[in-house]
Design a protein around this motif. Sequence first.
Motif, PDB file in Angstrom:
ATOM      1  N   LYS A 161      -4.302   2.041  -9.673  1.00  0.00           N
ATOM      2  CA  LYS A 161      -3.406   0.892  -9.564  1.00  0.00           C
ATOM      3  C   LYS A 161      -3.355   0.102 -10.869  1.00  0.00           C
ATOM      4  O   LYS A 161      -2.298  -0.383 -11.276  1.00  0.00           O
ATOM      5  CB  LYS A 161      -3.855  -0.015  -8.420  1.00  0.00           C
ATOM      6  N   ALA A 162      -4.504  -0.021 -11.530  1.00  0.00           N
ATOM      7  CA  ALA A 162      -4.545  -0.739 -12.810  1.00  0.00           C
ATOM      8  C   ALA A 162      -3.735  -0.010 -13.874  1.00  0.00           C
ATOM      9  O   ALA A 162      -3.077  -0.645 -14.714  1.00  0.00           O
ATOM     10  CB  ALA A 162      -5.998  -0.893 -13.268  1.00  0.00           C
TER      11      ALA A 162
ATOM     12  N   GLY B 126       1.975   1.039 -17.003  1.00  0.00           N
ATOM     13  CA  GLY B 126       3.225   1.546 -16.460  1.00  0.00           C
ATOM     14  C   GLY B 126       3.224   3.041 -16.219  1.00  0.00           C
ATOM     15  O   GLY B 126       4.289   3.666 -16.210  1.00  0.00           O
TER      16      GLY B 126
ATOM     17  N   ALA C  68       8.372   1.019 -14.517  1.00  0.00           N
ATOM     18  CA  ALA C  68       7.317   1.933 -14.955  1.00  0.00           C
ATOM     19  C   ALA C  68       7.708   2.532 -16.303  1.00  0.00           C
ATOM     20  O   ALA C  68       8.883   2.500 -16.697  1.00  0.00           O
ATOM     21  CB  ALA C  68       7.082   3.037 -13.928  1.00  0.00           C
TER      22      ALA C  68
ATOM     23  N   GLU D   2      -1.075   1.712 -13.386  1.00  0.00           N
ATOM     24  CA  GLU D   2       0.330   1.408 -13.114  1.00  0.00           C
ATOM     25  C   GLU D   2       0.698   0.018 -13.622  1.00  0.00           C
ATOM     26  O   GLU D   2       1.745  -0.166 -14.250  1.00  0.00           O
ATOM     27  CB  GLU D   2       0.600   1.492 -11.615  1.00  0.00           C
ATOM     28  N   LYS D   3      -0.163  -0.946 -13.345  1.00  0.00           N
ATOM     29  CA  LYS D   3       0.134  -2.329 -13.684  1.00  0.00           C
ATOM     30  C   LYS D   3       0.049  -2.593 -15.180  1.00  0.00           C
ATOM     31  O   LYS D   3       0.910  -3.280 -15.757  1.00  0.00           O
ATOM     32  CB  LYS D   3      -0.820  -3.259 -12.928  1.00  0.00           C
ATOM     33  N   GLU D   4      -0.970  -2.040 -15.826  1.00  0.00           N
ATOM     34  CA  GLU D   4      -1.214  -2.356 -17.237  1.00  0.00           C
ATOM     35  C   GLU D   4      -0.452  -1.454 -18.197  1.00  0.00           C
ATOM     36  O   GLU D   4      -0.012  -1.907 -19.262  1.00  0.00           O
ATOM     37  CB  GLU D   4      -2.716  -2.270 -17.531  1.00  0.00           C
TER      38      GLU D   4
ATOM     39  N   TRP E  62      11.151   4.126  -8.579  1.00  0.00           N
ATOM     40  CA  TRP E  62      10.676   3.588  -9.851  1.00  0.00           C
ATOM     41  C   TRP E  62      11.767   3.617 -10.903  1.00  0.00           C
ATOM     42  O   TRP E  62      12.472   4.616 -11.057  1.00  0.00           O
ATOM     43  CB  TRP E  62       9.478   4.399 -10.357  1.00  0.00           C
TER      44      TRP E  62
ATOM     45  N   GLN F 216      10.702  -0.433  -8.865  1.00  0.00           N
ATOM     46  CA  GLN F 216       9.474  -0.834  -9.536  1.00  0.00           C
ATOM     47  C   GLN F 216       9.517  -0.336 -10.977  1.00  0.00           C
ATOM     48  O   GLN F 216       9.774   0.833 -11.230  1.00  0.00           O
ATOM     49  CB  GLN F 216       8.267  -0.243  -8.802  1.00  0.00           C
TER      50      GLN F 216
ATOM     51  N   GLU G 196       4.456   0.920  -0.192  1.00  0.00           N
ATOM     52  CA  GLU G 196       5.161   1.468  -1.333  1.00  0.00           C
ATOM     53  C   GLU G 196       6.669   1.500  -1.125  1.00  0.00           C
ATOM     54  O   GLU G 196       7.410   1.967  -1.953  1.00  0.00           O
ATOM     55  CB  GLU G 196       4.652   2.882  -1.607  1.00  0.00           C
TER      56      GLU G 196
END
Length: 397
Positions: free
Chosen positions: A159-160, A166, A128, A162-164, A224, A126, A118
């Motif tokens: 995790k998904a 934000g 977000a 965060e990725k999908e 972030w 990152q 991280e």
Amino acid sequence: MRGKTVSGKAILLLCLASFLAGSLFTSRQTWNHPSHQTKQPQNIPVMPNHVNRLESVPRDCDHKRKLVEGTSSDIMGEVTKTHQAIQSLDKTISTLEKELAVARTSQSSGGVQLPLMERASNHTLQKAFIVIGINTAFSSRKRRESVRETWMPRGAKLKALEKEKGIVIRFVIGHSTTPGGALDRAIDAEEAEHKDFLRLKHVEGYHELSAKTRLYFSTAVSIWDADFYVKVDDDVHVNLGVMATTFARHRSKPRVYIGCMKSGPVLFQKGLKYHEPEYWKFGEEGNKYFRHATGQIYAISKDLAAYISINSPILHRYANEDVSLGSWLIGLEVEHVDDRSMCCGTSPDCEWKAHAGNLCVASFDWSCSGICKSVERMKDVHNSCGEGDGAVWDVNL
């Protein structure tokens, strides 16, 4: 001739002849004088200049008339371009402020202890939408489990999310007074299992919550690049989908502070739970605090988080962390959003609102400053007041 008398006729003729001779001589001198040859060319060109300027007036008026008579679409296009340029400049300034915040946070003594996966290389932030920091303590393992079992996704789903979408969620905790002791090793083991902690270089303690809050925002903004940063307690129920939809409405505002605004009394009596040692700063005994968001949950936009990070060393801390945050923002150009959906009661309050289609962002009991007996009741609150486990995945951002 001395003896002869000159007649009057002769004198008259002589005078006339002298006058004519003098006139002829003077005329020749005047026509041949060089000053007259230079004066004429100097004065003659003056008039054409005035004529040219007068001729230009109709042309200028005609040009301005054409500009005024331009189509409205051209004018709106220019306005749109200007607005886009201002937005681009705002983003550039915000990025520079965050980069400065990253540098200061990394150099300060109170930094962040992150897992290797991280740590952002070269301070690359990152992206977000929302970063949610759940304030927790060493003794709150069961509270954390109740949150993981209800409104907070776990493992691959976290995790998904965060990725999908934000949406980043982390439990926020520092270290014990004896770093590396049993308490810290327990958190290390829990982190290895769930990978959902944000570790701060901060000594945990109830009277250090203002410092912890300040460090949380400074650390989060250094990792972030988010639109919003949220602080929530680990005994509060949250509907992530409702939160995302609610915050999206404030996305275009540069400096926004969202929560349930209140103005509680300043407690000057020693021995009380929320005693304020600096009560005298707020006026006479019995006064109230300025308006600020209640501490169970609140959110600030990224410019405010960057401001806290940049000015962290000189931000004063009061006894109560929600008052401290409010004091940091009260003198700035900040929009305070009083959103009562962020402080719904538990059943039946949030349940009635859910049935009416008015789902709450957050629910807790005012009498306990959180859900009373949250370990036992969090699941019941989730079942009666929750939006459904799939709601956040259906939100269109």
